[in-house]
Design an enzyme around this catalytic site. Structure first.
Site, PDB file in Angstrom:
ATOM      1  N   HIS A 156       0.844  -1.206   0.000  1.00  0.00           N
ATOM      2  CA  HIS A 156       0.000   0.000   0.000  1.00  0.00           C
ATOM      3  C   HIS A 156       0.873   1.247   0.000  1.00  0.00           C
ATOM      4  O   HIS A 156       2.102   1.169  -0.133  1.00  0.00           O
ATOM      5  CB  HIS A 156      -0.989  -0.031   1.170  1.00  0.00           C
ATOM      6  CG  HIS A 156      -0.349  -0.101   2.535  1.00  0.00           C
ATOM      7  ND1 HIS A 156       0.542   0.833   2.986  1.00  0.00           N
ATOM      8  CD2 HIS A 156      -0.459  -1.017   3.532  1.00  0.00           C
ATOM      9  CE1 HIS A 156       0.933   0.527   4.207  1.00  0.00           C
ATOM     10  NE2 HIS A 156       0.337  -0.617   4.562  1.00  0.00           N
TER      11      HIS A 156
ATOM     12  N   HIS B   4       4.165   1.364   2.132  1.00  0.00           N
ATOM     13  CA  HIS B   4       5.285   0.610   1.574  1.00  0.00           C
ATOM     14  C   HIS B   4       5.835   1.349   0.348  1.00  0.00           C
ATOM     15  O   HIS B   4       7.046   1.425   0.145  1.00  0.00           O
ATOM     16  CB  HIS B   4       4.841  -0.786   1.123  1.00  0.00           C
ATOM     17  CG  HIS B   4       4.139  -1.569   2.194  1.00  0.00           C
ATOM     18  ND1 HIS B   4       2.860  -2.037   2.054  1.00  0.00           N
ATOM     19  CD2 HIS B   4       4.540  -1.963   3.427  1.00  0.00           C
ATOM     20  CE1 HIS B   4       2.492  -2.694   3.140  1.00  0.00           C
ATOM     21  NE2 HIS B   4       3.502  -2.657   4.005  1.00  0.00           N
TER      22      HIS B   4
ATOM     23  N   CYS C 282       2.059 -11.182  22.040  1.00  0.00           N
ATOM     24  CA  CYS C 282       1.080 -10.741  21.038  1.00  0.00           C
ATOM     25  C   CYS C 282       1.475 -11.367  19.705  1.00  0.00           C
ATOM     26  O   CYS C 282       2.583 -11.129  19.214  1.00  0.00           O
ATOM     27  CB  CYS C 282       1.037  -9.217  20.926  1.00  0.00           C
ATOM     28  SG  CYS C 282       0.054  -8.688  19.509  1.00  0.00           S
TER      29      CYS C 282
ATOM     30  N   CYS D 104       2.177  -8.750  16.860  1.00  0.00           N
ATOM     31  CA  CYS D 104       3.483  -8.084  16.912  1.00  0.00           C
ATOM     32  C   CYS D 104       4.626  -9.089  16.925  1.00  0.00           C
ATOM     33  O   CYS D 104       5.781  -8.706  16.758  1.00  0.00           O
ATOM     34  CB  CYS D 104       3.629  -7.225  18.163  1.00  0.00           C
ATOM     35  SG  CYS D 104       2.459  -5.898  18.265  1.00  0.00           S
TER      36      CYS D 104
ATOM     37  N   CYS E 199      -2.657  -5.292  23.890  1.00  0.00           N
ATOM     38  CA  CYS E 199      -1.497  -4.862  23.109  1.00  0.00           C
ATOM     39  C   CYS E 199      -1.821  -3.479  22.555  1.00  0.00           C
ATOM     40  O   CYS E 199      -2.895  -3.288  21.978  1.00  0.00           O
ATOM     41  CB  CYS E 199      -1.258  -5.852  21.967  1.00  0.00           C
ATOM     42  SG  CYS E 199      -0.375  -5.104  20.595  1.00  0.00           S
TER      43      CYS E 199
ATOM     44  N   HIS F  33      -2.559  -3.705  18.652  1.00  0.00           N
ATOM     45  CA  HIS F  33      -3.646  -4.545  18.142  1.00  0.00           C
ATOM     46  C   HIS F  33      -4.906  -4.484  18.989  1.00  0.00           C
ATOM     47  O   HIS F  33      -5.928  -5.055  18.623  1.00  0.00           O
ATOM     48  CB  HIS F  33      -3.161  -5.991  17.996  1.00  0.00           C
ATOM     49  CG  HIS F  33      -2.108  -6.119  16.935  1.00  0.00           C
ATOM     50  ND1 HIS F  33      -0.766  -5.952  17.186  1.00  0.00           N
ATOM     51  CD2 HIS F  33      -2.214  -6.334  15.609  1.00  0.00           C
ATOM     52  CE1 HIS F  33      -0.088  -6.082  16.062  1.00  0.00           C
ATOM     53  NE2 HIS F  33      -0.938  -6.311  15.090  1.00  0.00           N
TER      54      HIS F  33
ATOM     55  N   LYS G 213      -5.641   6.802  10.614  1.00  0.00           N
ATOM     56  CA  LYS G 213      -4.713   5.709  10.380  1.00  0.00           C
ATOM     57  C   LYS G 213      -5.222   4.889   9.188  1.00  0.00           C
ATOM     58  O   LYS G 213      -6.420   4.678   9.046  1.00  0.00           O
ATOM     59  CB  LYS G 213      -4.697   4.836  11.645  1.00  0.00           C
ATOM     60  CG  LYS G 213      -3.546   3.900  11.663  1.00  0.00           C
ATOM     61  CD  LYS G 213      -3.446   3.165  12.974  1.00  0.00           C
ATOM     62  CE  LYS G 213      -2.463   2.024  12.731  1.00  0.00           C
ATOM     63  NZ  LYS G 213      -2.338   1.101  13.774  1.00  0.00           N
TER      64      LYS G 213
ATOM     65  N   LYS H 165      -7.352  -1.649   6.959  1.00  0.00           N
ATOM     66  CA  LYS H 165      -8.335  -2.412   6.193  1.00  0.00           C
ATOM     67  C   LYS H 165      -9.722  -2.208   6.776  1.00  0.00           C
ATOM     68  O   LYS H 165     -10.699  -2.080   6.066  1.00  0.00           O
ATOM     69  CB  LYS H 165      -7.977  -3.904   6.278  1.00  0.00           C
ATOM     70  CG  LYS H 165      -7.224  -4.389   5.080  1.00  0.00           C
ATOM     71  CD  LYS H 165      -7.235  -5.899   5.117  1.00  0.00           C
ATOM     72  CE  LYS H 165      -6.327  -6.464   4.059  1.00  0.00           C
ATOM     73  NZ  LYS H 165      -5.915  -7.816   4.348  1.00  0.00           N
TER      74      LYS H 165
END
Ligand code: ME8
Length: 659
Positions: A19, A22, A127, A130, A144, A147, A296, A299
């Site tokens: 995305h 990256h 986690c 992670c 976490c 997450h 942020k 998805k």
């Protein structure tokens, strides 16, 4: 000795498709690699995929695929995407590549033999997202922090790397070498982490729990922890320890990462290298996160930005330019298509595209599209000397900022130069030199303008390789034999050889409009952006300065055409050429600042205005006011007491609509 430059991106997990984030890191690395190559250095640019570990195993399982097949499929998506974005890497590494696997095992054995790996029992909160253990202190309400899920408590025997042993050494090293981690805020963050006691690092996972990893060379019951495996890609790709590339490039290694993976790169990695007796990398360069409409990217929110979609909508050069121009290195950046279009239209269509098109058109008209002779030093006038100086100063700043990875500032300097050349054309007015028959002066002016275009075209090559190529073609530069030294190009003026055939016309960056196809994505904001552009296309029919009695009646639909919004003045300075005018940099909520020239100097000084909210007519066609292009208008009242700004009396934000 041959100068080298080695740049790496993180190797991306194959549990998500590529995305915007990256793409940004990889485009930035590509532009740096090209930038250094253009300075005669031998470069190596590495990217790739990170394929082992729980996370990948779980994603494969969810899709009913075998881990290797799954990794092959997603890794291919990354590898095939990069050339589509003009990303020219030297190696694409996968952590499943046999040479990488061998390197990891060799490295582990070495550290084990040196006594820095021990076996022990460990219980902790783990986690899976992670892939790491958390201390209770690190959890947020038992979850976490990344997450937002409770980690699992796991108790098992494992191998540990004695990281704590290197804590004091690393702290001293970072303190003594300020350039090791940059920007400064991240260097300070790492120093703060190192003030707390550093735990040893658990570097194995029992095969009973996870098989998808590289087996430990000294215990076949365990695989390697994914970070200990992944970080080693930076040297395995070069053939550590004997490889020619390793010897050549490792001393010039620069890692580019975002802030999310600061700790593994700034703490795990240097201590691992130290334990194996491998010299440290030269520099870690850390950037912020791209958000989408201030949120942020995720998805779940459905706002993941796909690079190829943007390429097909707005063109690759526009996309690359925007990413490097917009993100202030080290800070978070906000992505919006409105922002991209705004930047494109302001910098590329208005300033740069316009400069190219007017200079080439004039060369066509006055000299039959062939470059005029070089000016003699003795012929130079004050404006010419000023332009030469500007070219030297601004391009030097461009180089310095680029070198430090501050591409937004670098491009700002380059655009300042572009604006300087536009102003030079306005001041020297070649059209009147032509009319008056001052041929020699006309030759000097156009020779200087074309030499400026050459510099700009070459300086932009690392950022927009395709557009730069077209610009060079239009300037008649022989691309085959053009072995450019960017530093030299930026410090010495190189004129086009007399008689070089240049293009008669140039339409490099036609103005663009928003193209919204995805239904529902950020609807509110997009909808207003769309309206703005539609309105912007239609002819503005307002008449300025007429008395109210004479003003014709308008329909409500006419009124709706006006895009009026709140702006915040971010910067202000006197107009270089008119006492009455000020140049304002206004944030009108579009993700960039627009320059507006306003006749406010009689009532306000620049300092009075910075930080104030103003009313902006945003879809007024750009117009030149004494040589400076104004993108919109700031509204004011002409009262008996003089001029006063029309401003809201409540708390508002840039971009709020006025209706
Ligand atoms: O962390 N903005 O892989 P990863 C900017 N495999 N950059 C972003 C971004 C965003 N919103 N989202 C992702 C891993 N990135 C490990 C790395 S390295 C030895 C192992 C970019 O797929 C940015 O470069 O989660 C970030 O550091 C990286 O993708 C994380 O990629």
């Amino acid at each position: 000795m041959e100068e080298t430059f080695y740049i790496t991106t993180p190797i991306y997990y194959v549990n998500a498709e590529p995305h915007l984030g990256h793409a940004y890191t990889t485009i930035l690395a590509d532009s740096l690699s090209r930038f250094h190559k253009m300075q005669g250095k031998r470069t190596f640019f590495l990217t790739g995929t990170d394929e082992h570990g729980d996370k990948i195993m779980q994603s494969a399982r969810e899709r009913g695929e075998d881990a290797q097949e799954y990794a092959d499929r997603v890794s291919r998506q990354f590898r095939e995407l990069w050339p589509e974005l003009n990303i020219d890497y030297d190696r694409f590494i996968r952590t499943t590549d046999p040479d990488h696997v061998a390197c990891v095992q060799r490295f582990l054995q070495l550290v084990y033999d040196n006594g820095d790996i021990y076996f022990g029992e460990y219980g902790g909160y783990y986690c899976f997202g992670c892939e790491r253990f958390f201390t209770e202190k690190e959890l947020e309400d038992g979850n976490c922090p990344d997450h937002q899920k409770p980690p699992e408590y796991i108790q098992e025997t494992n191998y540990f790397f004695r990281m704590s042993r290197y804590q004091e050494w690393l702290r001293g090293y970072i303190q003594d070498n300020p350039d090791f981690i940059q920007p400064e805020r991240y260097r300070r963050e790492v120093l703060a982490m190192l003030r707390e006691p550093l735990d040893d690092l658990c570097i194995s996972r029992p095969k009973s729990r996870l098989e998808w990893g590289i087996e430990l060379p000294f215990d076949s019951g365990y695989v390697t922890y994914v970070w200990f495996d992944a970080l080693l890609n930076y040297i395995s790709a070069l053939g550590w320890p004997e490889g020619e590339d390793y010897v050549r490039f490792w001393p010039a290694a620069h890692h580019l990462v975002a802030k999310d993976i600061l700790k593994p790169h700034a703490i795990f990695w240097p201590t691992m290298l130290r334990a194996a007796g491998v010299p440290l990398y030269r520099g870690l360069r850390v950037h912020g996160y791209w958000k989408v409409h201030e949120e942020k990217m995720s998805k779940t929110l459905g706002n993941v930005v796909r690079p190829l979609e943007l390429r097909s909508k707005y063109g690759l050069d526009a996309f690359r330019f925007f990413l490097l121009r917009e993100m202030q290195f080290g800070h978070d950046g906000n992505f919006s298509e409105e922002g991209l279009i705004g930047r494109f239209n302001a910098d590329l269509a208005n300033d740069l595209g316009n400069l190219f098109s007017r200079c080439l058109a004039m060369t066509g008209k006055y000299f039959g599209a062939s470059a005029p002779p070089h000016p003699d030093d003795l012929d130079l006038e004050r404006e010419d000397e000023e332009l030469l100086q500007l070219g030297r100063d601004y391009l030097e700043k461009y180089l310095q900022c680029f070198e430090a990875v501050h591409t937004a500032e670098a491009l700002e300097w380059l655009m300042e130069f572009v604006r300087g050349v536009n102003k030079y054309i306005d001041t020297t007015a070649p059209w009147s030199l032509y009319k008056q028959g001052y041929t020699q002066r006309l030759q000097t002016v156009l020779a200087l303008a074309l030499a400026s275009l050459r510099r700009i075209a070459l300086a932009l090559r690392p950022v927009m390789p395709d557009a730069s190529h077209t610009m060079c073609e239009q300037l008649g530069l022989d691309l085959g034999s053009l072995d450019v030294d960017l530093r030299q190009e930026c410090s010495e003026w190189v004129f086009l050889s007399e008689g070089t055939r240049v293009a008669k016309k140039s339409n490099l960056f036609p103005r663009q409009e928003l193209k919204l196809e995805r239904e529902g994505a950020g609807e509110g904001k997009h909808a207003s952006g769309q309206k703005k552009n539609k309105a912007g296309k239609e002819k503005a029919e307002s008449k300025q300065g007429s008395e109210s009695e004479q003003t014709p009646e308008i329909d409500f639909t006419d009124f709706q055409k006006l895009d009026m919004r709140v702006g915040r003045v971010e910067g202000a300075s006197p107009h270089p050429d008119a006492d009455r005018l000020l140049q304002l940099e206004v944030d009108a909520g579009e993700g960039y600042t627009r320059r507006i020239v306003a006749g406010l100097a009689e009532a306000y000084s620049p300092q009075d205005l910075v930080g104030r909210h103003v009313t902006v007519l945003a879809n007024l066609k750009p117009r030149k006011l004494r040589g400076v292009t104004s993108h919109g208008m700031v509204l004011a009242v002409h009262g008996e007491q003089g001029l006063s700004l029309l401003a809201p009396d409540q708390v508002v934000s840039p971009g709020d609509k006025i209706s």
